[in-house]
Write a protein that holds these residues in place. Sequence first.
Motif, PDB file in Angstrom:
ATOM      1  N   ARG A   1     -13.995  92.533   1.018  1.00 59.42           N
ATOM      2  CA  ARG A   1     -14.421  92.761   2.101  1.00 59.42           C
ATOM      3  C   ARG A   1     -13.432  93.064   3.191  1.00 59.42           C
ATOM      4  N   HIS A   2     -13.394  94.142   3.839  1.00 57.05           N
ATOM      5  CA  HIS A   2     -12.628  94.527   4.770  1.00 57.05           C
ATOM      6  C   HIS A   2     -12.697  93.698   6.233  1.00 57.05           C
ATOM      7  N   VAL A   3     -11.710  92.934   6.703  1.00 59.79           N
ATOM      8  CA  VAL A   3     -11.759  92.115   7.716  1.00 59.79           C
ATOM      9  C   VAL A   3     -11.511  93.138   8.931  1.00 59.79           C
ATOM     10  N   ARG A   4     -12.669  93.115   9.932  1.00 60.12           N
ATOM     11  CA  ARG A   4     -12.462  94.061  10.830  1.00 60.12           C
ATOM     12  C   ARG A   4     -11.957  93.240  12.186  1.00 60.12           C
ATOM     13  N   TYR A   5     -11.306  94.038  13.122  1.00 58.79           N
ATOM     14  CA  TYR A   5     -10.939  93.583  14.366  1.00 58.79           C
ATOM     15  C   TYR A   5     -11.941  93.291  15.168  1.00 58.79           C
ATOM     16  N   ASP A   6     -12.145  92.016  15.671  1.00 61.78           N
ATOM     17  CA  ASP A   6     -13.229  91.603  16.627  1.00 61.78           C
ATOM     18  C   ASP A   6     -12.666  91.002  17.856  1.00 61.78           C
ATOM     19  N   ARG A   7     -12.966  91.703  19.105  1.00 66.18           N
ATOM     20  CA  ARG A   7     -12.329  91.030  20.269  1.00 66.18           C
ATOM     21  C   ARG A   7     -12.744  89.656  20.599  1.00 66.18           C
ATOM     22  N   ALA A   8     -13.977  89.179  20.139  1.00 69.23           N
ATOM     23  CA  ALA A   8     -14.219  87.828  20.360  1.00 69.23           C
ATOM     24  C   ALA A   8     -13.346  86.670  19.528  1.00 69.23           C
ATOM     25  N   ASP A   9     -12.560  87.203  18.640  1.00 66.43           N
ATOM     26  CA  ASP A   9     -11.565  86.184  17.742  1.00 66.43           C
ATOM     27  C   ASP A   9     -10.299  86.002  18.720  1.00 66.43           C
ATOM     28  N   PHE A  10     -10.407  86.777  19.987  1.00 61.86           N
ATOM     29  CA  PHE A  10      -9.004  86.518  20.759  1.00 61.86           C
ATOM     30  C   PHE A  10      -9.166  85.998  22.163  1.00 61.86           C
ATOM     31  N   ASP A  11      -8.289  85.229  22.735  1.00 69.66           N
ATOM     32  CA  ASP A  11      -8.223  84.738  23.943  1.00 69.66           C
ATOM     33  C   ASP A  11      -7.336  85.504  24.522  1.00 69.66           C
ATOM     34  N   TYR A  12      -7.683  86.427  25.777  1.00 71.33           N
ATOM     35  CA  TYR A  12      -6.960  87.520  26.283  1.00 71.33           C
ATOM     36  C   TYR A  12      -6.027  86.790  27.509  1.00 71.33           C
ATOM     37  N   GLY A  13      -6.352  85.577  27.767  1.00 70.12           N
ATOM     38  CA  GLY A  13      -5.636  85.046  28.784  1.00 70.12           C
ATOM     39  C   GLY A  13      -5.732  85.564  30.204  1.00 70.12           C
ATOM     40  N   LYS A  14      -4.669  85.935  30.957  1.00 68.70           N
ATOM     41  CA  LYS A  14      -4.668  86.516  32.286  1.00 68.70           C
ATOM     42  C   LYS A  14      -4.870  88.189  32.145  1.00 68.70           C
ATOM     43  N   ASN A  15      -4.927  88.604  30.976  1.00 74.42           N
ATOM     44  CA  ASN A  15      -4.960  90.193  30.789  1.00 74.42           C
ATOM     45  C   ASN A  15      -6.410  90.671  31.345  1.00 74.42           C
ATOM     46  N   SER A  16      -6.810  90.565  32.568  1.00 76.25           N
ATOM     47  CA  SER A  16      -8.158  90.687  32.996  1.00 76.25           C
ATOM     48  C   SER A  16      -8.467  92.422  32.975  1.00 76.25           C
ATOM     49  N   LYS A  17      -7.503  92.946  32.962  1.00 78.77           N
ATOM     50  CA  LYS A  17      -7.677  94.674  33.012  1.00 78.77           C
ATOM     51  C   LYS A  17      -7.785  95.199  31.804  1.00 78.77           C
ATOM     52  N   LEU A  18      -7.725  94.533  30.593  1.00 82.18           N
ATOM     53  CA  LEU A  18      -7.876  95.130  29.334  1.00 82.18           C
ATOM     54  C   LEU A  18      -9.479  95.388  29.070  1.00 82.18           C
ATOM     55  N   ARG A  19      -9.574  96.256  28.238  1.00 84.58           N
ATOM     56  CA  ARG A  19     -10.996  96.482  28.011  1.00 84.58           C
ATOM     57  C   ARG A  19     -11.093  96.836  26.282  1.00 84.58           C
ATOM     58  N   PRO A  20     -11.064  95.545  25.726  1.00 87.39           N
ATOM     59  CA  PRO A  20     -10.711  95.454  24.100  1.00 87.39           C
ATOM     60  C   PRO A  20     -12.370  95.777  23.529  1.00 87.39           C
ATOM     61  N   GLN A  21     -13.495  95.904  24.286  1.00 85.50           N
ATOM     62  CA  GLN A  21     -14.746  96.647  24.117  1.00 85.50           C
ATOM     63  C   GLN A  21     -14.558  98.109  23.498  1.00 85.50           C
ATOM     64  N   ASP A  22     -13.759  98.917  24.082  1.00 83.61           N
ATOM     65  CA  ASP A  22     -13.400 100.031  23.892  1.00 83.61           C
ATOM     66  C   ASP A  22     -12.646 100.353  22.830  1.00 83.61           C
ATOM     67  N   TRP A  23     -11.898  99.417  22.167  1.00 79.91           N
ATOM     68  CA  TRP A  23     -10.766  99.690  21.064  1.00 79.91           C
ATOM     69  C   TRP A  23     -11.278 100.004  19.655  1.00 79.91           C
ATOM     70  N   GLY A  24     -12.515  99.724  19.177  1.00 78.01           N
ATOM     71  CA  GLY A  24     -13.134  99.795  18.012  1.00 78.01           C
ATOM     72  C   GLY A  24     -12.505  98.885  17.216  1.00 78.01           C
ATOM     73  N   ASP A  25     -12.159  99.311  15.710  1.00 78.35           N
ATOM     74  CA  ASP A  25     -11.492  98.351  14.888  1.00 78.35           C
ATOM     75  C   ASP A  25     -10.113  98.709  14.812  1.00 78.35           C
ATOM     76  N   LEU A  26      -9.685  97.808  15.863  1.00 78.80           N
ATOM     77  CA  LEU A  26      -7.936  98.174  16.020  1.00 78.80           C
ATOM     78  C   LEU A  26      -7.258  97.747  15.130  1.00 78.80           C
ATOM     79  N   GLY A  27      -7.606  96.756  14.205  1.00 77.74           N
ATOM     80  CA  GLY A  27      -6.581  96.415  13.243  1.00 77.74           C
ATOM     81  C   GLY A  27      -5.766  95.198  13.696  1.00 77.74           C
ATOM     82  N   PHE A  28      -4.661  94.762  12.832  1.00 81.75           N
ATOM     83  CA  PHE A  28      -3.806  93.666  13.121  1.00 81.75           C
ATOM     84  C   PHE A  28      -2.305  93.811  13.140  1.00 81.75           C
ATOM     85  N   ALA A  29      -1.836  92.926  13.636  1.00 76.13           N
ATOM     86  CA  ALA A  29      -0.184  93.080  13.496  1.00 76.13           C
ATOM     87  C   ALA A  29       0.219  92.206  12.096  1.00 76.13           C
ATOM     88  N   GLY A  30      -0.505  91.397  11.774  1.00 79.40           N
ATOM     89  CA  GLY A  30      -0.249  90.612  10.621  1.00 79.40           C
ATOM     90  C   GLY A  30      -1.178  89.284  10.670  1.00 79.40           C
TER      91      GLY A  30
END
Length: 526
Positions: free
Chosen positions: A121-150
């Motif tokens: 099973r491919h593990v998809r990037y899900d923005r709900a898995d991350f806490d973005y802290g003070k980065n209020s200007k980010l729009r992760p909902q627009d990124w799609g399956d971004l992937g991971f760094a590790g």
Amino acid sequence: MYAVFSVSSRALRRVLWPAWALAATLLAGAAQAQQPSQGFDFESLTRLARERAGQPYRAAGDKLPADLARLDYDGVRDIRWRPERALWRADKLPFEAMFFHLGLYQTEPVLINEVTPQGVRHVRYDRADFDYGKNSKLRPQDWGDLGFAGFRLHNHLNSADYKDELVVFQGASYFRALGQGQQYGLSARGLAIDTVGGSGEEFPRFTEFWLVRPEPGATQATVYALMDSPRATGAYRFDITPGPQTTTTVKSRVFLRNTGKPVATLGIAPLTSMFFFGENQPRKEDFRPEVHDSDGLMVATGEGEWLWRPLQNPKQALVTSFATNNPKGFGLMQRDRQWSSYEDVEARYERRPSAWVRPLHDWGAGRVELVQLPTPDETHDNIVAYWVPAQLPAPGQPLEFAYELSWQGGEQQRPPGAWVAQSRRGMGYMKQGAAALRQQVQYVVDFEGPALQALPEGAAVKAVVSSDANGRVLESNAYRNPATGQWRMTVRIQRAQANRPVELRAFLQHDNHAVSETWTHIILPE
């Protein structure tokens, strides 16, 4: 043998920077098109690596979303995985996986898959898995399956109440692990290509991982990885067993590409560490006695000799190597485990692990190579060691290596007889005007171990010391230290040319038999 490189070490240093400051790569389209089916195993991965080796290398570009790419170090650091969403946590399995977000240095994603009894099973990037802290200007909902760094794996390493971080795979082919009571220090890599000797360093990368879902009572985690680079591909299996000495059993098959650009130095089981200063190379302006993640390279040759080379922070790049057949092991070790040796309440260098590589089959002829680079501080890794096979396969033919990599603390690999406990450079009291002595170099080396402890009182122990042509051994002594019970060796050397290095070898002998490992050291050029 040794070689001194006077060229700039800037390019070399890239491989020795901390792994988490390097990007991981992606061949997303090709990898997704070749997703393995149910029954995935090392042979499946080998076929994928072999097929990839027969194709031209395709590098992935930087595809970070613009708003994510604008984040600075603090902004990226403020993006954190939510622990409650760890893979396998809901099922209360003995291991859990958490993932790293892309950004800044980590700009090229890796693919992550889970291997289950039902298939892959491919593990998809899900923005709900991350806490973005003070980065209020980010729009992760627009990124799609971004992937991971590790990713990192967690386990009940130190306590039944909490799952500690056990191993991290992030950046190129870097990974590092911990045993009980340890703190992160040196790193390992999957492969090193042309760290020295070629036209430029090449950084193979793990582009895709397969995490095997553990059974409820599992005591071992298994990870598969696909490696890719312009001149090589590889299939890797990692079996990770946590404990006082966490072990990573590595099985690898590497395939060289037919590019017309031969590989000069292929480094197997590379280890990367940091040595800033130590007892053999003190730094008078620092309040700490020593600062290093490793203090020496240990080699067990196929011929039965144990070697110890104290690490140094040279003024220019220094490369040394030890030729042997079928080595029994090598490692970058942190032998000094006393807090008083470092006096650093934050870094806790006495808790940094040693890494010992033990081959699981005959490796044939080759050499253990050690690269030491200058570093201005402890934030840069400047040490790397690896095995270089004497012969490389033809393009497309497999080169297979299996080994056990142990992350060791207080209980670590030692020679069977006796070993170096410390190496100190410097003179004691000298009469005023003793100019001749100031042109000489002296070392005080302490040995300990069962072979020395078993010697009777009054036993005759000899220091056997030799030098290359640029040095002359003026004096050598061996005697029991009444304060510690260890044996102490003193060596005084006269250099012929101060601007050239001097290679030294020394061991302790009793009744014409070696009773210690061989201390092999280089006096750096002035």
